[in-house]
Design an enzyme around this catalytic site. Structure first.
Site, short mmCIF file in Angstrom:
data_model
loop_
_atom_site.label_atom_id
_atom_site.label_comp_id
_atom_site.label_asym_id
_atom_site.label_seq_id
_atom_site.Cartn_x
_atom_site.Cartn_y
_atom_site.Cartn_z
N HIS A 12 96.08 55.08 12.64
CA HIS A 12 95.57 54.69 11.46
C HIS A 12 96.32 55.82 10.32
O HIS A 12 96.62 56.72 10.17
CB HIS A 12 94.14 55.93 11.22
CG HIS A 12 93.12 55.49 9.84
ND1 HIS A 12 92.52 55.53 9.37
CD2 HIS A 12 94.13 56.19 8.20
CE1 HIS A 12 91.81 55.60 8.43
NE2 HIS A 12 93.30 56.27 7.74
N HIS A 14 98.22 54.03 6.58
CA HIS A 14 98.57 52.90 5.67
C HIS A 14 100.15 52.14 5.24
O HIS A 14 100.71 53.58 4.55
CB HIS A 14 97.91 53.38 4.13
CG HIS A 14 96.02 53.46 4.46
ND1 HIS A 14 95.32 53.39 3.90
CD2 HIS A 14 95.71 54.88 5.16
CE1 HIS A 14 94.10 53.61 3.98
NE2 HIS A 14 94.64 54.36 4.72
N HIS A 192 86.94 53.15 6.56
CA HIS A 192 86.80 54.17 6.13
C HIS A 192 85.29 55.07 5.72
O HIS A 192 84.45 54.16 4.94
CB HIS A 192 87.31 55.04 4.65
CG HIS A 192 89.04 55.09 4.63
ND1 HIS A 192 89.60 53.41 5.32
CD2 HIS A 192 90.00 55.94 4.76
CE1 HIS A 192 91.36 54.06 5.67
NE2 HIS A 192 91.40 55.39 5.82
N GLU A 195 84.61 60.52 5.18
CA GLU A 195 85.75 61.50 4.44
C GLU A 195 85.80 62.55 3.27
O GLU A 195 85.45 63.32 3.63
CB GLU A 195 86.88 60.53 4.41
CG GLU A 195 88.11 61.71 3.76
CD GLU A 195 89.35 60.56 3.39
OE1 GLU A 195 88.95 58.90 2.60
OE2 GLU A 195 90.49 61.13 3.19
N ASP A 273 97.77 59.21 8.43
CA ASP A 273 96.91 58.52 7.14
C ASP A 273 98.06 58.05 6.62
O ASP A 273 98.40 56.88 5.95
CB ASP A 273 96.54 59.29 6.86
CG ASP A 273 95.45 59.45 5.51
OD1 ASP A 273 94.93 57.26 6.04
OD2 ASP A 273 94.21 59.16 5.00
N ASP A 274 98.58 58.70 5.71
CA ASP A 274 99.58 58.53 4.50
C ASP A 274 101.01 59.96 4.33
O ASP A 274 100.83 61.49 3.74
CB ASP A 274 98.84 58.52 2.86
CG ASP A 274 97.57 57.77 2.72
OD1 ASP A 274 98.24 56.34 2.53
OD2 ASP A 274 96.84 58.61 2.96
#
Ligand code: ADE
Ligand code: ZN
Length: 328
Positions: A12, A14, A192, A195, A273-274
Protein backbone atom coordinates in the site's frame (compact mmCIF):
# COMPACT_ATOMS: atom_id res chain seq x y z
CA UNK A 1 18.86 -3.11 16.36
CA UNK A 2 17.17 -1.86 13.20
CA UNK A 3 15.15 -3.81 10.65
CA UNK A 4 16.52 -1.70 7.78
CA UNK A 5 18.15 -4.67 6.02
CA UNK A 6 15.33 -7.12 6.76
CA UNK A 7 13.49 -7.91 3.48
CA UNK A 8 10.03 -6.38 3.22
CA UNK A 9 6.87 -6.61 1.12
CA UNK A 10 4.82 -3.43 0.80
CA UNK A 11 1.28 -3.54 -0.60
CA UNK A 12 0.00 0.00 0.00
CA UNK A 13 1.97 2.93 -1.38
CA UNK A 14 0.68 5.89 -3.40
CA UNK A 15 3.25 6.84 -6.03
CA UNK A 16 2.58 10.60 -5.79
CA UNK A 17 2.35 10.34 -2.01
CA UNK A 18 5.83 8.84 -1.97
CA UNK A 19 7.34 11.82 -3.81
CA UNK A 20 10.14 13.35 -1.75
CA UNK A 21 9.39 17.05 -1.12
CA UNK A 22 12.75 18.06 -2.67
CA UNK A 23 11.79 16.19 -5.85
CA UNK A 24 8.48 18.07 -6.07
CA UNK A 25 10.20 21.41 -5.32
CA UNK A 26 12.74 20.72 -8.08
CA UNK A 27 9.99 20.06 -10.64
CA UNK A 28 8.10 23.17 -9.47
CA UNK A 29 11.19 25.28 -10.11
CA UNK A 30 11.75 23.73 -13.54
CA UNK A 31 8.17 24.42 -14.52
CA UNK A 32 7.83 27.80 -12.78
CA UNK A 33 4.88 26.66 -10.67
CA UNK A 34 4.55 28.29 -7.25
CA UNK A 35 3.52 25.68 -4.69
CA UNK A 36 5.71 27.05 -1.89
CA UNK A 37 2.64 27.17 0.41
CA UNK A 38 2.53 23.39 0.75
CA UNK A 39 5.92 23.22 2.49
CA UNK A 40 6.92 24.18 6.03
CA UNK A 41 10.07 26.10 6.95
CA UNK A 42 12.11 22.87 6.96
CA UNK A 43 10.94 21.97 3.47
CA UNK A 44 8.58 19.19 4.56
CA UNK A 45 4.96 18.92 3.43
CA UNK A 46 2.68 20.95 5.70
CA UNK A 47 -0.98 20.04 6.39
CA UNK A 48 -3.46 20.48 9.23
CA UNK A 49 -5.74 17.47 8.92
CA UNK A 50 -6.85 14.76 6.49
CA UNK A 51 -8.84 16.97 4.11
CA UNK A 52 -6.02 19.51 4.04
CA UNK A 53 -3.59 16.62 3.44
CA UNK A 54 -5.60 15.64 0.34
CA UNK A 55 -5.43 19.28 -0.90
CA UNK A 56 -1.66 19.50 -0.34
CA UNK A 57 -1.26 16.11 -2.04
CA UNK A 58 -3.21 17.28 -5.09
CA UNK A 59 -1.24 20.56 -5.20
CA UNK A 60 2.02 18.58 -5.26
CA UNK A 61 0.75 16.48 -8.18
CA UNK A 62 0.28 19.66 -10.26
CA UNK A 63 4.00 19.64 -11.09
CA UNK A 64 3.89 16.02 -12.29
CA UNK A 65 2.91 16.91 -15.83
CA UNK A 66 4.41 14.34 -18.20
CA UNK A 67 5.29 10.65 -18.54
CA UNK A 68 8.94 11.66 -18.10
CA UNK A 69 8.10 13.25 -14.72
CA UNK A 70 6.51 9.97 -13.62
CA UNK A 71 9.48 7.97 -14.94
CA UNK A 72 11.80 10.03 -12.76
CA UNK A 73 9.42 9.88 -9.80
CA UNK A 74 9.04 6.10 -10.00
CA UNK A 75 12.79 5.60 -10.12
CA UNK A 76 13.33 7.89 -7.12
CA UNK A 77 10.57 6.18 -5.12
CA UNK A 78 11.83 2.66 -5.85
CA UNK A 79 15.42 3.57 -5.00
CA UNK A 80 14.22 4.82 -1.61
CA UNK A 81 11.99 1.76 -1.00
CA UNK A 82 14.84 -0.60 -1.91
CA UNK A 83 17.14 1.25 0.51
CA UNK A 84 14.68 0.22 3.24
CA UNK A 85 14.76 -3.45 2.30
CA UNK A 86 11.58 -3.54 0.20
CA UNK A 87 11.91 -6.36 -2.35
CA UNK A 88 8.34 -6.21 -3.66
CA UNK A 89 6.09 -3.16 -3.87
CA UNK A 90 2.51 -2.80 -5.00
CA UNK A 91 1.91 0.82 -5.75
CA UNK A 92 -1.23 2.84 -6.41
CA UNK A 93 -1.16 4.65 -9.74
CA UNK A 94 -3.76 7.32 -10.46
CA UNK A 95 -4.73 7.90 -14.10
CA UNK A 96 -6.49 11.03 -12.78
CA UNK A 97 -3.03 12.54 -12.20
CA UNK A 98 -1.64 10.97 -15.39
CA UNK A 99 -3.53 12.75 -18.16
CA UNK A 100 -6.95 13.06 -16.48
CA UNK A 101 -7.98 9.39 -16.96
CA UNK A 102 -7.82 9.63 -20.76
CA UNK A 103 -6.94 6.13 -21.96
CA UNK A 104 -4.42 7.17 -24.67
CA UNK A 105 -2.58 9.54 -22.31
CA UNK A 106 -2.64 6.94 -19.52
CA UNK A 107 -0.94 4.38 -21.79
CA UNK A 108 1.99 6.77 -22.23
CA UNK A 109 2.33 7.44 -18.52
CA UNK A 110 2.09 3.74 -17.74
CA UNK A 111 4.78 2.96 -20.31
CA UNK A 112 7.13 5.45 -18.63
CA UNK A 113 6.38 4.09 -15.16
CA UNK A 114 7.04 0.53 -16.33
CA UNK A 115 10.32 1.58 -17.92
CA UNK A 116 11.41 2.97 -14.56
CA UNK A 117 10.24 -0.22 -12.84
CA UNK A 118 12.39 -2.37 -15.14
CA UNK A 119 15.41 -0.17 -14.50
CA UNK A 120 14.83 -0.28 -10.73
CA UNK A 121 14.55 -4.07 -10.82
CA UNK A 122 17.93 -4.27 -12.58
CA UNK A 123 19.65 -1.59 -10.49
CA UNK A 124 18.11 -2.00 -7.02
CA UNK A 125 16.60 -5.50 -7.01
CA UNK A 126 13.07 -4.32 -6.25
CA UNK A 127 9.99 -5.62 -8.07
CA UNK A 128 7.07 -3.26 -8.72
CA UNK A 129 3.50 -4.08 -9.68
CA UNK A 130 0.78 -1.50 -10.30
CA UNK A 131 -2.72 -1.01 -8.93
CA UNK A 132 -4.83 1.61 -10.67
CA UNK A 133 -6.69 3.67 -8.12
CA UNK A 134 -9.69 5.92 -8.53
CA UNK A 135 -10.30 8.83 -6.20
CA UNK A 136 -13.50 8.70 -4.22
CA UNK A 137 -14.11 12.44 -3.90
CA UNK A 138 -13.79 12.85 -7.68
CA UNK A 139 -17.07 10.91 -7.89
CA UNK A 140 -18.45 7.74 -9.55
CA UNK A 141 -18.42 9.07 -13.14
CA UNK A 142 -14.72 9.89 -12.97
CA UNK A 143 -14.14 6.50 -11.30
CA UNK A 144 -15.67 4.80 -14.36
CA UNK A 145 -13.21 6.62 -16.63
CA UNK A 146 -10.37 5.52 -14.36
CA UNK A 147 -11.65 1.93 -14.34
CA UNK A 148 -11.70 2.01 -18.15
CA UNK A 149 -8.02 3.02 -18.11
CA UNK A 150 -7.35 0.08 -15.79
CA UNK A 151 -9.38 -2.40 -17.84
CA UNK A 152 -7.65 -1.36 -21.08
CA UNK A 153 -4.18 -1.88 -19.63
CA UNK A 154 -4.80 -4.85 -17.32
CA UNK A 155 -2.14 -7.56 -17.47
CA UNK A 156 0.31 -9.37 -15.19
CA UNK A 157 1.99 -6.06 -14.33
CA UNK A 158 -1.05 -3.83 -13.94
CA UNK A 159 -2.79 -6.33 -11.73
CA UNK A 160 -5.17 -4.49 -9.44
CA UNK A 161 -7.81 -1.80 -9.08
CA UNK A 162 -8.61 0.21 -5.98
CA UNK A 163 -10.01 3.40 -4.52
CA UNK A 164 -8.49 6.07 -2.27
CA UNK A 165 -9.47 9.62 -1.42
CA UNK A 166 -12.03 11.02 0.99
CA UNK A 167 -13.89 8.12 2.60
CA UNK A 168 -16.67 10.47 3.64
CA UNK A 169 -17.62 11.18 0.01
CA UNK A 170 -20.60 9.05 -1.08
CA UNK A 171 -21.02 5.33 -0.39
CA UNK A 172 -18.98 2.32 -1.60
CA UNK A 173 -21.94 1.08 -3.66
CA UNK A 174 -21.79 4.25 -5.78
CA UNK A 175 -18.55 2.86 -7.23
CA UNK A 176 -19.78 -0.67 -7.93
CA UNK A 177 -19.89 -0.10 -11.70
CA UNK A 178 -16.22 0.90 -11.78
CA UNK A 179 -15.21 -2.08 -9.63
CA UNK A 180 -17.30 -4.47 -11.75
CA UNK A 181 -15.57 -3.21 -14.89
CA UNK A 182 -12.16 -3.78 -13.30
CA UNK A 183 -13.11 -7.25 -12.04
CA UNK A 184 -14.35 -8.26 -15.50
CA UNK A 185 -10.97 -7.22 -16.91
CA UNK A 186 -9.33 -9.71 -14.55
CA UNK A 187 -8.07 -7.19 -12.01
CA UNK A 188 -7.88 -7.97 -8.29
CA UNK A 189 -9.62 -5.50 -6.00
CA UNK A 190 -8.86 -3.41 -2.92
CA UNK A 191 -10.36 -0.22 -1.50
CA UNK A 192 -9.59 2.23 1.28
CA UNK A 193 -12.19 1.90 4.06
CA UNK A 194 -12.31 1.94 7.84
CA UNK A 195 -9.68 4.68 8.06
CA UNK A 196 -12.13 7.53 8.76
CA UNK A 197 -15.47 5.76 8.85
CA UNK A 198 -16.31 2.87 11.15
CA UNK A 199 -17.16 -0.84 10.82
CA UNK A 200 -20.27 -0.31 8.65
CA UNK A 201 -18.11 1.22 5.95
CA UNK A 202 -15.77 -1.80 5.96
CA UNK A 203 -18.75 -4.14 5.78
CA UNK A 204 -20.31 -2.20 2.87
CA UNK A 205 -16.99 -2.11 1.02
CA UNK A 206 -16.56 -5.89 1.17
CA UNK A 207 -20.23 -6.48 0.31
CA UNK A 208 -20.79 -3.86 -2.41
CA UNK A 209 -17.39 -3.79 -4.12
CA UNK A 210 -16.32 -7.41 -3.63
CA UNK A 211 -12.79 -6.49 -2.60
CA UNK A 212 -10.39 -9.07 -1.20
CA UNK A 213 -8.18 -6.49 0.51
CA UNK A 214 -8.97 -3.31 2.41
CA UNK A 215 -6.74 -0.25 2.59
CA UNK A 216 -6.44 0.48 6.32
CA UNK A 217 -9.65 -1.19 7.62
CA UNK A 218 -8.40 -0.60 11.15
CA UNK A 219 -11.64 0.80 12.54
CA UNK A 220 -13.14 -2.66 12.04
CA UNK A 221 -11.84 -3.24 15.56
CA UNK A 222 -14.86 -1.29 16.85
CA UNK A 223 -17.10 -4.28 15.96
CA UNK A 224 -15.77 -7.67 17.03
CA UNK A 225 -18.37 -9.59 14.97
CA UNK A 226 -16.95 -7.86 11.89
CA UNK A 227 -13.40 -8.67 12.99
CA UNK A 228 -14.36 -12.34 13.23
CA UNK A 229 -15.99 -12.18 9.80
CA UNK A 230 -12.89 -10.59 8.22
CA UNK A 231 -10.71 -13.27 9.80
CA UNK A 232 -12.99 -16.06 8.58
CA UNK A 233 -13.17 -14.74 5.03
CA UNK A 234 -9.42 -14.08 4.95
CA UNK A 235 -9.86 -10.42 3.98
CA UNK A 236 -6.41 -8.81 4.10
CA UNK A 237 -5.86 -5.43 5.71
CA UNK A 238 -3.21 -3.10 4.30
CA UNK A 239 -2.42 -1.46 7.63
CA UNK A 240 -0.40 1.77 7.65
CA UNK A 241 0.27 2.49 11.33
CA UNK A 242 2.52 5.53 10.84
CA UNK A 243 -0.03 7.11 8.50
CA UNK A 244 -2.85 6.56 11.00
CA UNK A 245 -0.86 8.16 13.82
CA UNK A 246 0.36 11.09 11.66
CA UNK A 247 -3.20 11.86 10.52
CA UNK A 248 -4.62 11.51 14.03
CA UNK A 249 -6.75 8.38 13.56
CA UNK A 250 -4.95 7.15 16.72
CA UNK A 251 -2.99 9.27 19.18
CA UNK A 252 0.04 6.92 19.28
CA UNK A 253 1.16 3.53 17.99
CA UNK A 254 0.49 2.04 21.43
CA UNK A 255 -3.22 2.87 20.90
CA UNK A 256 -3.27 1.39 17.37
CA UNK A 257 -5.36 -1.79 16.89
CA UNK A 258 -2.91 -3.67 14.62
CA UNK A 259 -1.90 -6.05 17.39
CA UNK A 260 -5.51 -6.73 18.46
CA UNK A 261 -6.54 -7.41 14.86
CA UNK A 262 -3.62 -9.78 14.42
CA UNK A 263 -4.37 -11.60 17.67
CA UNK A 264 -7.94 -12.14 16.47
CA UNK A 265 -6.75 -13.87 13.33
CA UNK A 266 -7.13 -11.05 10.80
CA UNK A 267 -4.52 -11.10 8.02
CA UNK A 268 -2.67 -7.83 8.58
CA UNK A 269 0.13 -6.42 6.45
CA UNK A 270 2.21 -3.28 7.03
CA UNK A 271 2.81 -0.38 4.63
CA UNK A 272 3.74 3.31 4.66
CA UNK A 273 0.93 4.87 2.52
CA UNK A 274 2.63 8.23 1.76
CA UNK A 275 5.99 8.04 3.55
CA UNK A 276 7.43 11.59 3.26
CA UNK A 277 4.07 13.13 4.21
CA UNK A 278 4.00 11.05 7.38
CA UNK A 279 7.74 11.13 8.13
CA UNK A 280 7.98 7.37 7.93
CA UNK A 281 9.76 4.56 6.08
CA UNK A 282 9.27 0.79 6.03
CA UNK A 283 12.28 0.53 8.34
CA UNK A 284 10.64 2.84 10.84
CA UNK A 285 7.35 0.96 10.64
CA UNK A 286 9.12 -2.33 11.45
CA UNK A 287 11.32 -0.79 14.15
CA UNK A 288 8.30 0.86 15.82
CA UNK A 289 6.30 -2.39 15.84
CA UNK A 290 9.28 -4.19 17.35
CA UNK A 291 9.62 -1.54 20.05
CA UNK A 292 5.97 -1.01 20.94
CA UNK A 293 4.46 -4.47 20.42
CA UNK A 294 7.64 -6.53 20.80
CA UNK A 295 7.35 -8.06 17.34
CA UNK A 296 10.27 -10.36 16.57
CA UNK A 297 12.02 -11.54 13.42
CA UNK A 298 9.59 -14.49 13.33
CA UNK A 299 6.64 -12.09 13.48
CA UNK A 300 8.05 -10.05 10.60
CA UNK A 301 8.80 -13.19 8.56
CA UNK A 302 5.16 -14.29 9.07
CA UNK A 303 4.02 -10.77 8.12
CA UNK A 304 6.00 -10.99 4.87
CA UNK A 305 4.46 -14.37 4.03
CA UNK A 306 0.93 -13.02 4.55
CA UNK A 307 1.77 -10.02 2.35
CA UNK A 308 3.28 -11.96 -0.54
CA UNK A 309 0.39 -14.47 -0.42
CA UNK A 310 -2.01 -11.50 -0.66
CA UNK A 311 -0.08 -9.80 -3.47
CA UNK A 312 -1.94 -9.37 -6.76
CA UNK A 313 0.98 -10.57 -8.90
CA UNK A 314 1.16 -13.75 -10.99
CA UNK A 315 2.36 -17.02 -9.44
CA UNK A 316 5.84 -16.96 -11.01
CA UNK A 317 6.53 -13.56 -9.50
CA UNK A 318 5.12 -14.69 -6.13
CA UNK A 319 7.40 -17.76 -6.07
CA UNK A 320 10.44 -15.68 -7.02
CA UNK A 321 9.76 -13.17 -4.23
CA UNK A 322 9.05 -15.95 -1.72
CA UNK A 323 12.44 -17.46 -2.56
CA UNK A 324 14.08 -14.09 -2.08
CA UNK A 325 12.39 -13.67 1.32
CA UNK A 326 13.61 -17.10 2.43
CA UNK A 327 17.20 -16.59 1.39
CA UNK A 328 17.81 -13.03 2.58
N1 ADE B 1 -4.56 8.95 -0.73
C1 ADE B 1 -3.30 9.01 -0.31
N2 ADE B 1 -3.23 8.68 1.00
C2 ADE B 1 -4.50 8.41 1.41
C3 ADE B 1 -5.07 8.01 2.63
N3 ADE B 1 -4.34 7.82 3.74
N4 ADE B 1 -6.41 7.85 2.68
C4 ADE B 1 -7.16 8.05 1.59
N5 ADE B 1 -6.66 8.41 0.41
C5 ADE B 1 -5.34 8.60 0.32
ZN1 ZN C 1 -3.63 4.95 1.12
Amino acid sequence: MSYRDFPKVELHLHIEGAAPPAFIRGLAQEKHVDISGIFDERGNYRFRDFLHFLKVYEAATQVLQSPEDFRRLTLAVLEESAAHGVVYSETFLSPDFCGGSDVAAWREYLHAIREAASQAERDFGITLRGIVTCIRHFGPEQAKKTARCAAETADDWLCGFGMGGDENAGAPGDFAYAFDMAREAGLRLTSHAGEWRGPDEVRATVRDLGVERIGHGVRAIEDLALVEDLAERGVVLEVCPGSNVALGVYPALSAHPIEKLRERGVKVTVSTDDPPFFHTTMTQEFDNLARVFKWTEEDFAALNRIAIEAAFCDEDTRSAILKKLETT
